[in-house]
Structure formats: C-alpha cells, structure tokens
Design an enzyme around this catalytic site. Structure first.
Site, PDB file in Angstrom:
ATOM      1  N   HIS A 190     -29.427   8.178 -29.541  1.00  0.00           N
ATOM      2  CA  HIS A 190     -30.873   8.166 -29.342  1.00  0.00           C
ATOM      3  C   HIS A 190     -31.164   7.508 -28.002  1.00  0.00           C
ATOM      4  O   HIS A 190     -30.464   6.581 -27.597  1.00  0.00           O
ATOM      5  CB  HIS A 190     -31.577   7.389 -30.470  1.00  0.00           C
ATOM      6  CG  HIS A 190     -33.040   7.673 -30.547  1.00  0.00           C
ATOM      7  ND1 HIS A 190     -33.964   6.970 -29.819  1.00  0.00           N
ATOM      8  CD2 HIS A 190     -33.725   8.623 -31.231  1.00  0.00           C
ATOM      9  CE1 HIS A 190     -35.166   7.461 -30.070  1.00  0.00           C
ATOM     10  NE2 HIS A 190     -35.045   8.471 -30.916  1.00  0.00           N
ATOM     11  N   GLU A 204     -32.035  12.703 -37.673  1.00  0.00           N
ATOM     12  CA  GLU A 204     -31.721  14.086 -38.022  1.00  0.00           C
ATOM     13  C   GLU A 204     -30.555  14.249 -38.987  1.00  0.00           C
ATOM     14  O   GLU A 204     -30.457  15.268 -39.670  1.00  0.00           O
ATOM     15  CB  GLU A 204     -31.439  14.890 -36.748  1.00  0.00           C
ATOM     16  CG  GLU A 204     -32.534  14.824 -35.707  1.00  0.00           C
ATOM     17  CD  GLU A 204     -33.787  15.572 -36.110  1.00  0.00           C
ATOM     18  OE1 GLU A 204     -34.152  15.539 -37.301  1.00  0.00           O
ATOM     19  OE2 GLU A 204     -34.403  16.192 -35.237  1.00  0.00           O
TER      20      GLU A 204
HETATM   21  N1  ACO Z   1     -22.359  12.854 -29.265  1.00  0.00           N
HETATM   22  C1  ACO Z   1     -21.469  12.636 -28.289  1.00  0.00           C
HETATM   23  N2  ACO Z   1     -21.767  11.975 -27.154  1.00  0.00           N
HETATM   24  C2  ACO Z   1     -23.012  11.521 -27.006  1.00  0.00           C
HETATM   25  C3  ACO Z   1     -23.997  11.721 -27.989  1.00  0.00           C
HETATM   26  C4  ACO Z   1     -23.636  12.405 -29.150  1.00  0.00           C
HETATM   27  N3  ACO Z   1     -24.496  12.635 -30.119  1.00  0.00           N
HETATM   28  N4  ACO Z   1     -25.152  11.176 -27.567  1.00  0.00           N
HETATM   29  C5  ACO Z   1     -24.925  10.663 -26.348  1.00  0.00           C
HETATM   30  N5  ACO Z   1     -23.623  10.872 -26.029  1.00  0.00           N
HETATM   31  C6  ACO Z   1     -22.938  10.437 -24.805  1.00  0.00           C
HETATM   32  C7  ACO Z   1     -23.174  11.402 -23.652  1.00  0.00           C
HETATM   33  O1  ACO Z   1     -22.258  12.434 -23.642  1.00  0.00           O
HETATM   34  C8  ACO Z   1     -23.036  10.468 -22.479  1.00  0.00           C
HETATM   35  O2  ACO Z   1     -21.655  10.242 -22.261  1.00  0.00           O
HETATM   36  P1  ACO Z   1     -21.087   9.984 -20.770  1.00  0.00           P
HETATM   37  O3  ACO Z   1     -21.802   8.756 -20.295  1.00  0.00           O
HETATM   38  O4  ACO Z   1     -19.638   9.809 -20.990  1.00  0.00           O
HETATM   39  O5  ACO Z   1     -21.487  11.205 -19.977  1.00  0.00           O
HETATM   40  C9  ACO Z   1     -23.626   9.170 -22.989  1.00  0.00           C
HETATM   41  O6  ACO Z   1     -23.496   9.185 -24.401  1.00  0.00           O
HETATM   42  C10 ACO Z   1     -25.085   9.019 -22.625  1.00  0.00           C
HETATM   43  O7  ACO Z   1     -25.757  10.209 -22.932  1.00  0.00           O
HETATM   44  P2  ACO Z   1     -27.248  10.494 -22.469  1.00  0.00           P
HETATM   45  O8  ACO Z   1     -27.465  11.964 -22.510  1.00  0.00           O
HETATM   46  O9  ACO Z   1     -27.560   9.774 -21.204  1.00  0.00           O
HETATM   47  O10 ACO Z   1     -28.055   9.801 -23.593  1.00  0.00           O
HETATM   48  P3  ACO Z   1     -29.538  10.085 -23.911  1.00  0.00           P
HETATM   49  O11 ACO Z   1     -30.148   8.791 -24.215  1.00  0.00           O
HETATM   50  O12 ACO Z   1     -30.191  10.875 -22.858  1.00  0.00           O
HETATM   51  O13 ACO Z   1     -29.369  11.020 -25.184  1.00  0.00           O
HETATM   52  C11 ACO Z   1     -29.799  12.226 -27.119  1.00  0.00           C
HETATM   53  C12 ACO Z   1     -30.146  10.969 -26.310  1.00  0.00           C
HETATM   54  C13 ACO Z   1     -30.262  13.464 -26.337  1.00  0.00           C
HETATM   55  C14 ACO Z   1     -30.541  12.173 -28.449  1.00  0.00           C
HETATM   56  C15 ACO Z   1     -28.276  12.298 -27.356  1.00  0.00           C
HETATM   57  O14 ACO Z   1     -27.827  11.139 -28.022  1.00  0.00           O
HETATM   58  C16 ACO Z   1     -27.841  13.545 -28.086  1.00  0.00           C
HETATM   59  O15 ACO Z   1     -27.658  14.590 -27.458  1.00  0.00           O
HETATM   60  N6  ACO Z   1     -27.646  13.475 -29.452  1.00  0.00           N
HETATM   61  C17 ACO Z   1     -27.280  14.641 -30.218  1.00  0.00           C
HETATM   62  C18 ACO Z   1     -28.493  15.500 -30.541  1.00  0.00           C
HETATM   63  C19 ACO Z   1     -29.398  14.858 -31.570  1.00  0.00           C
HETATM   64  O16 ACO Z   1     -28.961  14.293 -32.565  1.00  0.00           O
HETATM   65  N7  ACO Z   1     -30.694  14.948 -31.280  1.00  0.00           N
HETATM   66  C20 ACO Z   1     -31.738  14.379 -32.167  1.00  0.00           C
HETATM   67  C21 ACO Z   1     -32.306  13.140 -31.538  1.00  0.00           C
HETATM   68  S1  ACO Z   1     -33.406  12.292 -32.613  1.00  0.00           S
HETATM   69  C22 ACO Z   1     -34.855  13.171 -32.506  1.00  0.00           C
HETATM   70  O17 ACO Z   1     -35.146  13.822 -31.537  1.00  0.00           O
HETATM   71  C23 ACO Z   1     -35.770  13.098 -33.649  1.00  0.00           C
END
Ligand code: ACO
Length: 360
Positions: free
Chosen positions: A247, A302
């Site tokens: 998140h 989720e």
């Molecule tokens: N699985 C694997 N790796 C992840 C995940 C995940 N679920 N979430 C973040 N990371 C990693 C990224 O790959 C990145 O790694 P790196 O630094 O080695 O490149 C690091 O963590 C940071 O990622 P960001 O994209 O900068 O994190 P951000 O805060 O932008 O992401 C998000 C938030 C989009 C929700 C992300 O965690 C994600 O894609 N989760 C999966 C999708 C999901 O569950 N979405 C629902 C969100 S809740 C809602 O909207 C109600």
C-alpha cells in the site's frame, strides 16, 4: 517545488472526510475509527455522515435509507433500456457506460449516482447470463437489496450483514487514486456525474480497485499450501506484484483487512478456504519481507475482500464493481468538498526532459 512522480508524501487537499494513518494502521471516517463502526453502523449511516454539510436534503440515517431506496427504484427504469449494450461489456465497463449516461444537471445527483452503481451492477450481471433483472425493493437496506437484486432471492441476514460491513469499510479512504481523480475533475467545475465517472475509470486498474479478482486467480494458480512459497517467490523474482499486498500509505497491516476478514469468518462457511488463504497470506508476507527488505509490504483491503465476495457468490470479474458500489459515496463527498473549496487542482511538471525545437 515538492516533486514526486507518484505524488507520495505530497498533500493536495484538506478534508474533514477521512484520515489514513499509515504508520498507526488507523482509518478515521468523519471522526469515527473504522473498528468502532464496522459491523455496528449501517452503510446509510456512514453515507449520511460523509455527505452532511455537502449534499442537499435531510441527511439522517433513516431519511437517507428511505431516499436512497426510492432512488434505486427510480433509476431501475432508466437503466433497463441500456442493459443490452452494457451487458456486453466487462462489469466495470458496463458501470462506466451507465454512469456516463447520467447528465451533470440531473436532479438529486448524489443519490442518483449511488443508486445507479448498485442497481446497474446487479442488472448487468443478471442480463449477461440471460436472467431477468430484479427490480429494487424499497423496504430493504442498500446491502440487502444489492444481494437480492443479484440473486433474485432474499439474502440471508448473515450474508447481507457481511456485505454491509464490506461496503461501509470501503466507502472512503483519503486521497486514493480514484478519489483524487474525482477531486481533480470536480475542481474544474465539470459536474458531479463527470467527477464520479472519471473516478470509476481510475478505480478499474489492478494497482487500485482491480486487485481482488486477480487475488482469486492467484489462489487458484497456487492450488495447494505446499506450492505457495515457491510460486510466490518465483512471482516476485519475475517482478510481478502480489495482488492484495502493499500500500502506498500503510506501513503496517491495512486496518480494513482485519475488518473484512472477520466479515468472511462471520459467514461461518468454507473454513478450509479461509485457512488456505491465511496460509497464502503468511507465505506472501514472508516472501515480500525477504525479497523487498527495504519496504514494509503488508496485507491490504483487497486480499480478504476477494475471499468475502467469493463466499457471497459474486463473480470475480464483478469484484471491482462491488468496490465501486461502496466507494461512490466517498467520491461524491470528496467531489462536493472540492467544489466548495472552489480551487482548480493543477500541479506542474518539474523538469522538461523533451527535445528543444531547433532554432530557425
Ligand atoms: N508485490 C510485490 N512487490 C511489491 C508489491 C507487491 N504487492 N507492492 C510493492 N512492491 C514492491 C515494488 O515492486 C517495488 O520494488 P522495488 O523497489 O524493488 O522496485 C517496491 O515494492 C515499491 O513499490 P512502489 O510501486 O513504489 O509502491 P507503491 O507505494 O507505489 O505501491 C501499490 C502501492 C500499487 C498498492 C503496490 O503495493 C501494488 O502494486 N500492490 C499490488 C496491487 C494491489 O494489491 N492493489 C490494491 C491496493 S489497495 C486499494 O487500492 C484499495
């Protein structure tokens, strides 16, 4: 200038509606902690709280329940002629079509848009399988009527209560991507129907509201507990995102996850499925801690939402549509709050990195 390509840590609105405490794992909705109201208050109560001071009319819980129910009945007739076209689309795109048909100068827009989402989703899902759409029942609350319209039979009280808990939990959540979108559009004075339609488009993506369907795909692909660790590790190594984890704001468990998990358990069914999901959750958290040690990636809303909606026999490609049924009331509150603020949202790009035109 404060710069972040994803606007992380950048404030863009002052709001009285909700506060997301990322370090404390706290969600406050108009002064009430989520844990104190989930399971105790109705969806209509929270909508009345959020809209008070922004939307017109008597915003007490009973009057909102009555007026929203009457609006469900009214929009059913408006929606029916559009169903053949809408039902050919994915459910979330069908909702986009139905919302886009609502004029920005229609009367009672907050109620109309909220009702359109629930009535439209149920009618589209029935139409696409050749079943007759079920008209709303104005004596029921929003959650019980949604389940009844989806199934064609009255919902068991436990099922309606579990769905109501989910809808309340997902109603509002700070400046998430779809709510921010609603506020941006509202800031241009484009109108409420336009703001909500734009927000729905932002919700659709798998990084936001599109995650719960793929959570079930992931559980299906993993298949057995023994397969979990290797499957999840390979996915993260490939660079895939594990759906239902991570998140932008929360650094600890999303408080909504615990609430929705309890709602799934309250149904008292398929405990084996819940235990399997818990196993996958533990394995995913371990893999994420090992492979992404500099981040604190925890379970988000989720993951257990997917289990709940699956247990309620909602088709997985409609999970995001159910999320929209909940979140629409939050979008409306934020769009109205932004309209009252009367300030255009217009950030700047910090660096120009494109080519320069050659001097003549
Ligand atoms: N699985 C694997 N790796 C992840 C995940 C995940 N679920 N979430 C973040 N990371 C990693 C990224 O790959 C990145 O790694 P790196 O630094 O080695 O490149 C690091 O963590 C940071 O990622 P960001 O994209 O900068 O994190 P951000 O805060 O932008 O992401 C998000 C938030 C989009 C929700 C992300 O965690 C994600 O894609 N989760 C999966 C999708 C999901 O569950 N979405 C629902 C969100 S809740 C809602 O909207 C109600």
């Amino acid at each position: 200038m404060t710069f972040d390509s994803g606007l992380a840590g950048v404030g863009a609105a002052e709001t009285v509606l909700s506060e997301v405490g990322g370090e404390a794992g706290r969600l406050v909705l108009r002064g009430h902690r989520l844990q104190d109201i989930a399971g105790h208050r109705s969806v209509e109560w929270l909508i009345a709280e959020l809209w008070r001071g922004f939307a017109q009319g008597n915003l007490s819980e009973p009057s909102l329940r009555r007026d929203l129910a009457a609006m469900r009945v009214a929009v059913f007739d408006e929606i029916c002629p559009r169903l053949p076209q809408a039902a050919r689309l994915a459910p979330i795109e069908a909702l986009r079509l139905l919302l886009a048909a609502v004029p920005d100068d229609a009367t009672d827009l907050p109620l109309r848009l909220t009702a359109t989402m629930a009535v439209g989703l149920a009618a589209v899902l029935r139409t696409r399988v050749g079943a007759v759409p079920v008209p709303p029942d104005a004596t029921l609350d929003h959650a019980a009527d949604l389940l009844r319209m989806l199934r064609g039979t009255p919902a068991a009280p436990k099922a309606a209560a579990a769905l109501a808990t989910y809808l309340l939990t997902a109603t509002d959540h700070g400046l998430n991507a779809s709510t921010f979108t609603a506020r941006v559009v509202a800031s241009t004075a484009a109108g409420l129907a336009s703001s909500v339609t734009a927000a729905l488009c932002a919700l659709k993506g798998p990084l936001h509201g599109g995650a719960p369907g793929p959570v079930i795909d992931m559980l299906d692909e993993i298949g057995t507990p023994e397969n979990a660790e290797a499957w999840l590790d390979a996915a993260v190594l490939r660079g895939d995102r594990l759906m239902g984890f991570g998140h932008r704001v929360y650094r600890v468990t999303d408080p909504r996850s615990d609430v929705v998990k309890r709602a799934v358990e309250s149904l008292g069914r398929d405990l084996g499925r819940i235990r399997f999901a818990e196993h996958i959750e533990r394995a995913a958290l371990a893999v994420l801690a090992r492979r992404k040690p500099t981040r604190s990636l925890q379970t988000n809303l989720e993951f257990y939402t997917a289990l709940l909606l699956e247990a309620l026999e909602i088709p997985r490609d409609a999970f995001t549509g159910v999320f929209a049924v909940a979140r629409v009331a939050g979008w409306i509150a934020h769009a109205l709050e932004q309209t009252a603020e009367a300030r255009l949202i217009r950030p700047q790009s910090r660096y120009y990195i494109g080519p320069l035109a050659e001097a003549a």
